[in-house]
Write an enzyme that holds these catalytic residues in place. Structure first.
Site: not given
Length: 313
Positions: A239, A279, A281, A296
């Protein structure tokens, strides 16, 4: 400072610790190092901007209105931090003391996402829903430049060593360059539907991006030549990324809760984050010289070589 979560060293080389900065629903998304020596980060679901000095307690700053969805953040040329509010369709400016000003792009519903400082003293940003690149001066004057593609979903943006601004077109499978005069050139990626997201400039003048849909890294030279590098886990959903001064590419694997590293000699290594499903990012070099990534699920994670320096308490 919140106590770090238990963090077994994932390799003999790298030590990772997670620091809670919000409740899991707030959604730390992107982060950067500010001119004040602090980490600044967006809380995409809570509609707030956070600030963390390693070793101290985090501080949150609310935004002026609801449903702002702040996503990416960058230092500006004026000593403030600038950020995009994607669902609120705003460009925001926050001083190091927490004062927030917002600016609305001319195109309604433009969905600004990526933002970076340009070589011309302005900030440049992408408009995901409008197929445009925007430019905003520190006093708030905005100019928009249309792209030669429809539905391309321009995403991340960074300043290149060649004086241009480079950006990813997530839905068009391409990387673009816009000059400060507004001239746009697109470079298709070799893999169809690669889904490029994060992009960063390396010290050798080349650009690097992650292909979230293809599970690859890509290197783009200023003349548009592209080379792709598959990850060991093609379903990792890379990402965000950053490139350090040695030319090492660090990237997040959103789908597997890992951090990856590709050294200039081509060695690629991945490291598990302590919390499964965290998660990751955005990722950046922090004020302490370590790598930091936004998770996240409510934390920032610090990634540093073992023995490189003290871990903040």
């Amino acid at each position: 400072m919140p106590s770090p979560s238990p963090s077994p060293t994932p390799s003999p080389e790298i030590h990772i610790q997670e620091y809670p900065v919000s409740d899991p629903a707030a959604g730390p998304y992107a982060l950067t190092t500010g001119p004040d020596g602090a980490l600044w980060y967006t809380l995409v679901h809570a509609g707030r901007i956070g600030r963390l000095v390693p070793g101290q307690e985090p501080v949150d700053h609310p935004l002026p209105g609801p449903d702002r969805g702040p996503t990416t953040i960058t230092p500006g040329p004026d000593g403030a931090l600038w950020f995009t509010a994607t669902t609120g369709h705003r460009i925001g400016r926050i001083t190091t003391t927490g004062e927030v000003t917002e600016f609305a792009p001319p195109t309604p519903g433009s969905g600004p996402f990526g933002i970076t400082a340009g070589p011309d003293g302005a900030l440049w940003f992408t408009e995901t829903a409008a197929d445009r690149i925007g430019r905003i001066t520190p006093d708030g004057e905005i100019t928009e430049f249309p792209l030669p593609v429809t539905g391309g979903f321009p995403s991340a943006i960074t300043a290149g060593a060649d004086g241009g601004l480079w950006f990813t077109l997530n839905q068009a499978g391409a990387v673009g360059r816009i000059g400060t005069d507004g001239t746009v050139v697109l470079h298709p990626l070799p893999t169809p539907d690669a889904g490029p997201v994060g992009i960063a400039a390396g010290p050798d003048g080349a650009l690097w991006c992650v292909e979230i849909a293809a599970g690859q890294l890509a290197r783009i030279t200023p003349d548009g030549a592209v080379e792709e590098f598959p990850l060991p886990d093609r379903a990792a959903r890379p990402h965000g990324l950053t490139v350090d001064t040695s030319g090492t590419v660090w990237f997040t694997e959103w789908g597997t809760a890992r951090i990856g590293r590709r050294t200039p000699d081509g060695t690629l290594t991945t490291y598990d984050l302590p919390t499964p499903g965290s998660e990751p990012h955005g990722i950046t070099v922090g004020p302490d010289g370590a790598l930091w990534t936004a998770l996240e699920t409510g934390s920032l994670a610090r990634i540093a070589p073992v023995g490189a320096g003290p871990t903040p308490g």
